[in-house]
Design an enzyme around this catalytic site. Structure first.
Site, short mmCIF file in Angstrom:
data_model
loop_
_atom_site.label_atom_id
_atom_site.label_comp_id
_atom_site.label_asym_id
_atom_site.label_seq_id
_atom_site.Cartn_x
_atom_site.Cartn_y
_atom_site.Cartn_z
N ASP A 18 -4.13 1.87 -9.17
CA ASP A 18 -2.72 1.21 -9.56
C ASP A 18 -2.74 -0.42 -9.00
O ASP A 18 -1.81 -0.55 -8.30
CB ASP A 18 -1.73 1.99 -8.92
CG ASP A 18 -1.92 2.15 -7.31
OD1 ASP A 18 -3.22 1.95 -6.75
OD2 ASP A 18 -1.00 2.48 -6.48
N ASP A 23 -6.60 -2.84 -4.75
CA ASP A 23 -7.37 -2.32 -5.81
C ASP A 23 -7.95 -3.37 -6.59
O ASP A 23 -9.31 -3.01 -7.30
CB ASP A 23 -6.40 -1.68 -7.10
CG ASP A 23 -5.37 -0.57 -6.22
OD1 ASP A 23 -5.60 0.54 -6.40
OD2 ASP A 23 -4.46 -1.00 -5.86
N ASN A 47 1.71 1.88 -6.76
CA ASN A 47 1.99 0.61 -6.41
C ASN A 47 3.20 0.10 -7.31
O ASN A 47 4.15 -0.64 -6.71
CB ASN A 47 0.87 -0.52 -6.41
CG ASN A 47 -0.11 -0.43 -5.17
OD1 ASN A 47 0.51 0.20 -3.92
ND2 ASN A 47 -1.28 -0.68 -5.62
N THR A 131 -8.39 4.70 -6.02
CA THR A 131 -7.89 3.72 -5.11
C THR A 131 -6.23 3.87 -5.26
O THR A 131 -5.48 2.94 -4.68
CB THR A 131 -8.08 2.50 -5.22
OG1 THR A 131 -7.93 1.90 -6.59
CG2 THR A 131 -9.75 2.34 -4.94
N ASN A 173 -0.40 6.22 -0.51
CA ASN A 173 -1.38 6.91 -1.68
C ASN A 173 -1.19 8.42 -1.65
O ASN A 173 -0.74 9.06 -2.70
CB ASN A 173 -2.58 6.50 -1.73
CG ASN A 173 -3.17 5.23 -2.45
OD1 ASN A 173 -2.07 4.60 -3.03
ND2 ASN A 173 -4.33 4.56 -2.15
N HIS A 245 -7.86 -2.41 2.07
CA HIS A 245 -7.79 -1.03 1.82
C HIS A 245 -8.73 -0.22 0.99
O HIS A 245 -9.78 0.29 1.43
CB HIS A 245 -6.49 -0.24 1.98
CG HIS A 245 -5.61 -0.76 2.98
ND1 HIS A 245 -5.68 -0.22 4.35
CD2 HIS A 245 -4.39 -1.44 2.80
CE1 HIS A 245 -4.62 -0.92 4.93
NE2 HIS A 245 -3.76 -1.50 4.04
N ASP A 246 -8.58 -0.59 -0.21
CA ASP A 246 -9.10 -0.13 -1.39
C ASP A 246 -10.50 -0.43 -1.71
O ASP A 246 -11.40 0.35 -1.92
CB ASP A 246 -8.32 -0.16 -2.73
CG ASP A 246 -6.94 0.36 -2.92
OD1 ASP A 246 -6.73 1.29 -2.00
OD2 ASP A 246 -6.10 -0.19 -3.20
#
Length: 319
Positions: A18, A23, A47, A131, A173, A245-246
């Site tokens: 997203d 991402d 997102n 992700t 998420n 993060h992703d």
């Protein structure tokens, strides 16, 4: 973590996300790696709305030169109402530097059918790199149970066994679609879980943004600008850098030696006033249930940053 049995063989993957700044950086990392072969891209609501994340996915693909079919996901979670994160990623879901317009249109089939098509056509198991919320992955498992054995692994960013980031208990998420997450964790498909426990260690410090920008190519400059934008939100929360993060869900496939993980049993809370969306780990093996995920807990941060730098440099080398 143990390396792949054959480090020379590429891993077929499907990118489901997203985008979202992190991402987009994760997809940059995946596309730059000769270890991964992107078979398709799918968008998911998270997102931002599905219309915005689909548009963002197509623009990121144009920037990175990802040549793969792309399909639009469901307009919202399996059973709950959509929720978005403009405070983190902006009104477009990918605010910041200008991006090229899409070079292709979404396929005239759903994300789930695109996933199914890739799985059927592949002569080897395909890894799903998720992700965003797990909506598409869960819908695939529900509608095509016969294809489950064709999924080699789900490498996902989501959850956290110590805390959340959208509520005290829940990571974004998972909170967006906990019913989907519960179904995925109960599926029996091998899972690598990159939750907040490890992703909040995967920081790129402000002084390191320049290492990425110094690669000098258009992708490197955009990635550095994405990190600048992403860090503005996190700096106000007390972070020392931008947590990518992703990117961890992709890095764990490319460079598993950078991570330490444990095999744990994970439950997803789908109810409750305070803990909906929480990922609860049986850390001390009290339930007697077999582990259902490899939960990443530590990362070599400097090695992770080096991986990102090497990836952006490849976009200036005529990949």
């Amino acid at each position: 973590m143990r390396s792949e049995v054959n480090p020379m063989r590429s891993i077929p993957i499907l990118l489901d996300g997203d985008p979202g700044h992190d991402d987009a950086i994760a997809w940059m990392l995946a596309n730059a790696s000769p270890r991964l072969e992107i078979r398709a891209v799918t968008s998911v609501s998270g997102n931002q709305t599905i219309e915005k994340t689909t548009y963002n996915a197509l623009r990121v693909m144009a920037l990175l030169g990802i040549d793969a079919p792309m399909a639009k996901g469901r307009p919202g979670p399996l059973v709950s109402e959509p929720m978005v994160a403009p405070s983190v990623h902006g009104e477009t879901g990918l605010d910041g530097p200008a991006l090229p317009e899409p070079l292709r249109r979404p396929e005239p089939i759903s994300a789930v059918e695109q996933m199914a098509r890739v799985l059927r056509a592949s002569g080897e198991p395909v890894t799903l790199v998720s992700t965003g919320p797990l909506t598409n992955v869960a819908a695939l498992l529900l509608s095509h149970p016969e294809l489950k054995s064709r999924i080699g692994r789900i490498s996902m960013m989501g959850g956290g066994i110590r805390h959340g980031n959208w509520t005290p208990a829940a990571e974004f998420n998972i909170l967006v679609d906990p019913e989907a997450a519960e179904l995925v964790f109960r599926s029996g498909v091998p899972i690598t879980m990159a939750g907040l426990d490890v992703t909040e260690q995967a920081l790129v410090y402000p002084e390191e943004f320049q290492r990425i920008r110094a690669a000098g190519n258009p992708v490197a400059r955009v990635v550095a600008d994405w990190l600048d934008f992403f860090y503005r939100f996190h700096r106000e929360k007390g972070y020392r850098g931008a947590p990518v993060h992703d990117g961890v869900a992709v890095a764990a496939l490319i460079a598993p030696e950078l991570f330490r993980g444990e095999e744990l049993y994970i439950e997803v809370e789908t109810g409750g006033d305070y803990c909906r969306g929480a990922t609860i780990a049986d850390y001390y093996h009290q339930t007697g249930k077999r582990p259902n995920a490899t939960v990443l807990l530590d990362v070599d941060r400097a090695g992770f940053v080096d991986l990102l730098v090497r990836a952006v440099e490849r976009y200036g080398e005529g990949m």
